[in-house]
Structure formats: structure tokens, C-alpha cells
Design an enzyme around this catalytic site. Structure first.
Site, PDB file in Angstrom:
ATOM      1  N   GLY A  30      41.726  21.754  52.798  1.00 61.13           N
ATOM      2  CA  GLY A  30      42.774  21.488  53.794  1.00 61.13           C
ATOM      3  C   GLY A  30      42.500  20.272  54.652  1.00 61.13           C
ATOM      4  O   GLY A  30      43.390  19.430  54.858  1.00 61.13           O
ATOM      5  N   LYS A  73      33.228  31.776  35.766  1.00 62.07           N
ATOM      6  CA  LYS A  73      33.169  31.942  37.225  1.00 62.07           C
ATOM      7  C   LYS A  73      32.089  32.958  37.558  1.00 62.07           C
ATOM      8  O   LYS A  73      31.776  33.827  36.739  1.00 62.07           O
ATOM      9  CB  LYS A  73      34.519  32.457  37.760  1.00 62.07           C
ATOM     10  CG  LYS A  73      34.776  32.080  39.194  1.00 62.07           C
ATOM     11  CD  LYS A  73      35.275  30.650  39.314  1.00 62.07           C
ATOM     12  CE  LYS A  73      35.505  30.249  40.735  1.00 62.07           C
ATOM     13  NZ  LYS A  73      36.104  28.896  40.828  1.00 62.07           N
ATOM     14  N   TYR A 104      41.942  24.889  56.922  1.00 60.78           N
ATOM     15  CA  TYR A 104      41.383  23.595  57.364  1.00 60.78           C
ATOM     16  C   TYR A 104      39.901  23.529  57.008  1.00 60.78           C
ATOM     17  O   TYR A 104      39.056  23.163  57.820  1.00 60.78           O
ATOM     18  CB  TYR A 104      41.612  23.415  58.868  1.00 60.78           C
ATOM     19  CG  TYR A 104      41.855  21.961  59.244  1.00 60.78           C
ATOM     20  CD1 TYR A 104      42.953  21.280  58.744  1.00 60.78           C
ATOM     21  CD2 TYR A 104      40.995  21.284  60.094  1.00 60.78           C
ATOM     22  CE1 TYR A 104      43.179  19.955  59.065  1.00 60.78           C
ATOM     23  CE2 TYR A 104      41.217  19.955  60.432  1.00 60.78           C
ATOM     24  CZ  TYR A 104      42.324  19.303  59.906  1.00 60.78           C
ATOM     25  OH  TYR A 104      42.559  17.978  60.232  1.00 60.78           O
TER      26      TYR A 104
HETATM   27  P1  NAD Z   1      36.732  26.637  52.841  1.00 60.16           P
HETATM   28  O1  NAD Z   1      35.929  27.877  53.003  1.00 60.16           O
HETATM   29  O2  NAD Z   1      36.098  25.318  53.061  1.00 60.16           O
HETATM   30  O3  NAD Z   1      38.041  26.674  53.808  1.00 60.16           O
HETATM   31  C1  NAD Z   1      38.945  27.741  53.841  1.00 60.16           C
HETATM   32  C2  NAD Z   1      39.863  27.570  55.037  1.00 60.16           C
HETATM   33  O4  NAD Z   1      40.840  28.606  55.003  1.00 60.16           O
HETATM   34  C3  NAD Z   1      39.158  27.679  56.391  1.00 60.16           C
HETATM   35  O5  NAD Z   1      39.683  26.713  57.278  1.00 60.16           O
HETATM   36  C4  NAD Z   1      39.546  29.080  56.883  1.00 60.16           C
HETATM   37  O6  NAD Z   1      39.594  29.164  58.299  1.00 60.16           O
HETATM   38  C5  NAD Z   1      40.950  29.174  56.312  1.00 60.16           C
HETATM   39  N1  NAD Z   1      41.424  30.545  56.242  1.00 60.16           N
HETATM   40  C6  NAD Z   1      40.737  31.656  55.910  1.00 60.16           C
HETATM   41  N2  NAD Z   1      41.533  32.745  56.072  1.00 60.16           N
HETATM   42  C7  NAD Z   1      42.744  32.261  56.482  1.00 60.16           C
HETATM   43  C8  NAD Z   1      43.969  32.870  56.813  1.00 60.16           C
HETATM   44  N3  NAD Z   1      44.107  34.215  56.774  1.00 60.16           N
HETATM   45  N4  NAD Z   1      45.001  32.085  57.175  1.00 60.16           N
HETATM   46  C9  NAD Z   1      44.846  30.752  57.238  1.00 60.16           C
HETATM   47  N5  NAD Z   1      43.715  30.118  56.964  1.00 60.16           N
HETATM   48  C10 NAD Z   1      42.676  30.871  56.580  1.00 60.16           C
HETATM   49  O7  NAD Z   1      37.350  26.748  51.375  1.00 60.16           O
HETATM   50  P2  NAD Z   1      37.929  25.560  50.467  1.00 60.16           P
HETATM   51  O8  NAD Z   1      36.850  25.070  49.591  1.00 60.16           O
HETATM   52  O9  NAD Z   1      38.711  24.616  51.317  1.00 60.16           O
HETATM   53  O10 NAD Z   1      38.906  26.424  49.529  1.00 60.16           O
HETATM   54  C11 NAD Z   1      40.226  26.752  49.938  1.00 60.16           C
HETATM   55  C12 NAD Z   1      41.007  27.150  48.706  1.00 60.16           C
HETATM   56  O11 NAD Z   1      40.978  26.072  47.759  1.00 60.16           O
HETATM   57  C13 NAD Z   1      40.444  28.380  47.949  1.00 60.16           C
HETATM   58  O12 NAD Z   1      41.522  29.096  47.380  1.00 60.16           O
HETATM   59  C14 NAD Z   1      39.607  27.751  46.852  1.00 60.16           C
HETATM   60  O13 NAD Z   1      39.433  28.618  45.729  1.00 60.16           O
HETATM   61  C15 NAD Z   1      40.496  26.551  46.522  1.00 60.16           C
HETATM   62  N6  NAD Z   1      39.759  25.512  45.801  1.00 60.16           N
HETATM   63  C16 NAD Z   1      38.771  24.813  46.423  1.00 60.16           C
HETATM   64  C17 NAD Z   1      38.077  23.849  45.698  1.00 60.16           C
HETATM   65  C18 NAD Z   1      37.000  23.017  46.342  1.00 60.16           C
HETATM   66  O14 NAD Z   1      36.453  22.137  45.655  1.00 60.16           O
HETATM   67  N7  NAD Z   1      36.692  23.201  47.602  1.00 60.16           N
HETATM   68  C19 NAD Z   1      38.393  23.599  44.354  1.00 60.16           C
HETATM   69  C20 NAD Z   1      39.431  24.323  43.753  1.00 60.16           C
HETATM   70  C21 NAD Z   1      40.109  25.280  44.499  1.00 60.16           C
END
Ligand code: NAD
Length: 431
Positions: A238, A121, A234
Site C-alpha cells: 500500500g 507456499k 499501508y
Molecule cells: P504488510 O504486512 O506490509 O501490510 C499490510 C497492511 O494492511 C498494514 O498497513 C496493515 O495495517 C493493513 N491492514 C491489516 N488489517 C487491515 C484491515 N482490517 N483493514 C485495513 N488495513 C488493514 O503486508 P503487504 O506485504 O503490504 O501485503 C498486503 C497484501 O498484499 C497481502 O494480501 C499480501 O498477500 C499481498 N501481496 C504482497 C506482496 C509483497 O511483496 N509484499 C506480494 C504479493 C501480494
């Protein structure tokens, strides 16, 4: 609350504060697993720490002519199963311990999905929301200038994570290719399609989680077409989870949220409509026909399926007892504390643990690497078919071990993953 209750709650809150450091959570989870599988002591000791850490300082000329020095990290946790792989985060609150924890989880995730990869990472402490595209490009390129010796298609393959995009991956690939003096598309994944990205990478994380959910609902006898879903966050994970749960299974999405607000409608929401509203107004707040609730309320709603898809440590000893969902779909990394895990298990909540549930992202990244090596590209249908197969296989190996050892699904996922990494280390003669 009586005095005794007050002290017990105080102790739990204190314990959770102490375990908030995500790397300490990783070590605690590993120690628990070591006891269950009677892990070789040397393997255990090696797996408690990263194999290699790179700390770099990154001077960047800002648009106003000033120079700013950023701090960056790359952690290669373990490469017994193959080259290390894992995303790069750009975040103002990034810490080395967060990067270590995420690199460890990547190690377990790749092993669990039977990918020929280790875990890594990266992260840079910065606030990309306040930086111009030019500043972000210079930061991305200087990061590669500092770490290029330690990465490569056969050594360590970065990818996007929080606040890093396909465009950033394209700059990083280009910088590495210039240094290598030849095109090296395979040095990072999550690239734009035209530069060797894979179809299906955009929604792979959510889709993979939903394939695991399908297996879980079959196991529990839950009819998804009559199920309700609440989703925290979202963004990429999400939004796609909401859209695909509705289109693939006919689930009713009753609540969604972002960092500013949470919205609820018991009759169900149209995910694409909510996205349009969010794009226009920057939030899900005020989506027509919904009632505003808090992010905390959302977690405790009467929904069959709960999807944390935002942050770490949102399900804790404080609220775990109030969770009503039958299945917890952990798309976020580390949303549940170890104390909450124990409570959920005793309540019979079926948890799809993060490094199983959100493994769709790295699985399709691995498909992207395979396509880059072969210089032959698959279509979306082929990618999704292979992803479904991988997720089902991983889900059933976890379920099998959960039943065999009578342990929760997260502990079972650790048992499968750590045993595989340990076996590889032994066969290679490392211990
Ligand atoms: P992103 O930045 O696209 O979206 C994050 C979302 O979380 C946004 O809608 C933001 O408004 C919301 N958010 C932030 N703070 C918040 C709070 N206090 N309460 C509620 N909502 C809140 O990120 P993502 O890629 O969707 O990643 C989300 C999670 O999934 C992370 O933990 C990330 O590590 C994990 N993840 C993502 C991927 C991927 O491929 N995108 C892969 C593995 C794990």
C-alpha cells in the site's frame, strides 16, 4: 428492505460465508475456467489439489526456558513449469487451506508471467508480534531443519510473505547452507541485498501493479495525472503504491488506511508524510489535514482508482454495487469474492486481478534467483525495465483473452495461466 430482498441478501451472505474458505474459492475459479477452455478432465482433476503437502511440528525453546511446539506447512501445488516458488507466512490465523489457496495462486501467477516456475507456499501458525528476535530465529531455523529435503534452488524456493522479513530469509538461507555445507544463496529470495538480494525487490509488488495500471489506463483512455486514488492498507504494497502512483504518474492520493483507521483528504495526501506519521504513531489516524473515515467508506469513495492492499474478501456482494472506481488494482491476494466479481463486471469496473496485478513481487524474486545462479548482479534500473516489460506482456495477454471469450479479467487470467500449466503437463506426459 422488503421480505424477499431480506431473503435474497441472506442467501448471498450465506453463500459468501460458504465461499470464505480461500481454497474453495480457488477450486470454484478453476472449475469455471475449465468450462471456458474445455480443459482436459484429468488435468482439471490434478489441478484441483496440491501435488504435495508437508506438515511439520516445530519445537522452539522460548526465552523464558519453556518449550513451545508450533505447527508449520509447506505446500507445493504444481511444478510442471519448473521448481515451485512462494512465500512463507508467519500468522496466528494461518490455516492449511489458506496455504493451499496461496500456493495455487502462485502456480497461476508464475504461469501468467511466463516464469519458468511452479507454485508453492508455506506458513507457520505463530504470532511474530509477541516473539523476540531470538525466538523468531530459532523458529525459522527449525522450520528449515524440518523441510530442507524438499526445498532447494532447483526444487522449491521460499520467499517472504506476511510478517516474514529479509532478516528471516537470511536465517533460513544460512540454516540451509549449513546443512548443504556450502553457501546456497539461491534457496530463498527476498534476502537482504548484501546476501544476494535483488535491487528493486522492496517496491516490486506495487511497482508491478502500477505498470499494469498504466496499460489499463491507456486502454480505457484514463489520464492518470488527473486521476484520484484510494488505497486500503499501508504496508509494503500500500505505501509503495501510494508513493509511486504520485511520483510516476502524478495521481492524487485522496485516502489511505491501515488496520486501525482510514484517512481522507480530497486535496490529496503526501504519501511519505503519512508514512512518517504512521512510523511515529503506529497508525495513519490523525494525519494532519485529514478527515477520519472507516475502511468500508474508503472502498466506496468517489476515486478513479481503488487499490485493496491489505486483506482477503473485502469486496463482497454487499458492497460491490457501491464501488465507484473505474479501475480496481488488486495488490492484496483474494480481495474480491466471486459474487462481487460478477457485480463489478456488470458495472464495467476494469479489474486488474490479484495474480496479475501483484505479480511484480515474484517476478523480481525470479530475477533474484537468476542473479544468484549467474553470480552477477543488475542495477535497479535494469530490474525495473525488465519488470515493466513482463507486466505489460502479461496484462495484454489477459486483456486479449478477456475480449476473445467475452469474460472478465480474472477469468481471462485463469484461461492464460491454466492453459499454460495444462500444456506443460500434457507435453511431459503426465496425462
Ligand atoms: P504488510 O504486512 O506490509 O501490510 C499490510 C497492511 O494492511 C498494514 O498497513 C496493515 O495495517 C493493513 N491492514 C491489516 N488489517 C487491515 C484491515 N482490517 N483493514 C485495513 N488495513 C488493514 O503486508 P503487504 O506485504 O503490504 O501485503 C498486503 C497484501 O498484499 C497481502 O494480501 C499480501 O498477500 C499481498 N501481496 C504482497 C506482496 C509483497 O511483496 N509484499 C506480494 C504479493 C501480494
Amino acid at each position: 428492505m422488503d421480505i424477499a430482498g431480506f431473503f435474497i441478501l441472506g442467501r448471498i451472505v450465506k453463500m459468501e460465508k460458504e465461499t470464505f474458505n480461500p481454497f474453495m474459492v480457488v477450486q470454484e475459479q478453476l472449475d469455471e475456467c475449465a468450462k471456458i477452455v474445455k480443459l482436459d478432465e484429468n488435468i482439471h482433476s490434478i489441478l484441483r489439489r496440491p501435488m504435495m503437502e508437508i506438515h511439520v511440528s516445530l519445537p522452539v525453546k522460548m526465552d523464558d526456558g519453556s518449550m513451545k511446539i508450533f505447527q508449520g506447512f509447506r505446500v507445493q501445488y504444481n511444478n510442471a513449469l519448473g521448481p515451485t516458488k512462494g512465500g512463507i507466512r508467519f500468522h496466528p490465523d494461518e490455516t492449511i487451506d489458506t496455504v493451499r489457496a496461496l500456493a495455487a495462486w502462485m502456480t497461476w501467477k508464475c504461469a501468467l508471467l511466463n516464469l519458468p516456475l511452479g507454485g508453492g507456499k508455506g506458513g507457520i501458525i505463530c504470532n511474530p508480534k509477541t516473539m523476540s528476535p531470538g525466538e523468531l530465529e530459532r523458529l525459522s531455523r527449525v522450520y528449515i531443519d524440518r523441510i530442507w529435503k524438499y526445498i532447494g534452488p532447483e526444487e522449491d524456493i521460499p520467499a517472504p510473505d506476511v510478517y516474514t522479513t529479509p532478516q528471516i530469509m537470511a536465517w533460513m538461507m544460512d540454516e540451509y547452507s549449513k546443512i548443504a555445507q556450502k553457501n546456497q544463496f539461491g534457496v530463498v529470495t527476498g534476502k537482504p541485498l548484501i546476501l544476494g538480494g535483488s535491487p528493486g525487490r522492496d517496491d516490486a509488488t506495487a511497482r508491478g501493479g502500477l505498470y499494469a495500471l498504466k496499460e489499463a489506463s491507456d486502454e480505457l483512455g484514463l489520464d492518470l495525472s488527473r486521476s484520484t486514488v484510494a488505497i486500503q492498507g499501508y504496508g509494503n504494497a500500500g505505501y509503495h503504491a501510494a508513493s509511486l502512483a504520485r511520483s510516476m504518474f502524478g495521481c492524487k492520493i485522496i485516502a489511505v488506511s491501515d488496520s486501525r483507521s482510514a484517512v481522507y483528504n480530497k486535496e490529496g495526501l503526501v504519501p511519505e508524510g503519512v508514512l512518517q506519521h504512521k512510523l511515529k504513531t503506529s497508525s495513519v489516524r490523525g494525519f494532519p489535514g485529514t478527515k477520519e473515515i472507516t475502511n468500508e467508506d474508503l472502498l466506496e469513495l468517489n476515486a478513479d482508482i481503488l487499490v485493496p492492499a491489505a486483506l482477503e474478501n473485502v469486496i463482497t456482494a454487499r458492497n460491490a454495487k457501491n464501488i465507484k472506481a473505474k479501475i480496481l488494482v488488486e495488490l492484496a491476494n483474494g480481495p474480491t469474492t466471486p459474487e462481487a466479481d460478477a457485480i463489478l463486471f456488470s458495472k464495467g469496473v476494469h479489474v486488474l486481478p490479484d495474480f496479475l496485478c501483484n505479480a511484480g513481487g515474484v517476478t523480481v524474486s525470479y530475477f533474484e534467483m537468476a542473479q544468484n545462479f549467474a553470480m552477477y548482479y543488475w542495477d535497479r534500473e535494469e530490474v525495473n525495465k525488465r519488470l515493466a516489460w513482463k507486466m505489460a506482456e502479461a496484462y495484454h495477454s489477459v486483456l486479449h483473452n478477456s475480449k476473445k471469450y467475452r469474460i472478465n479479467m480474472r477469468q481471462a487470467a485463469y484461461v492464460v495461466a491454466v492453459s499454460r500449466v495444462g500444456e506443460a503437463m500434457k507435453l511431459r506426459g503426465w496425462v
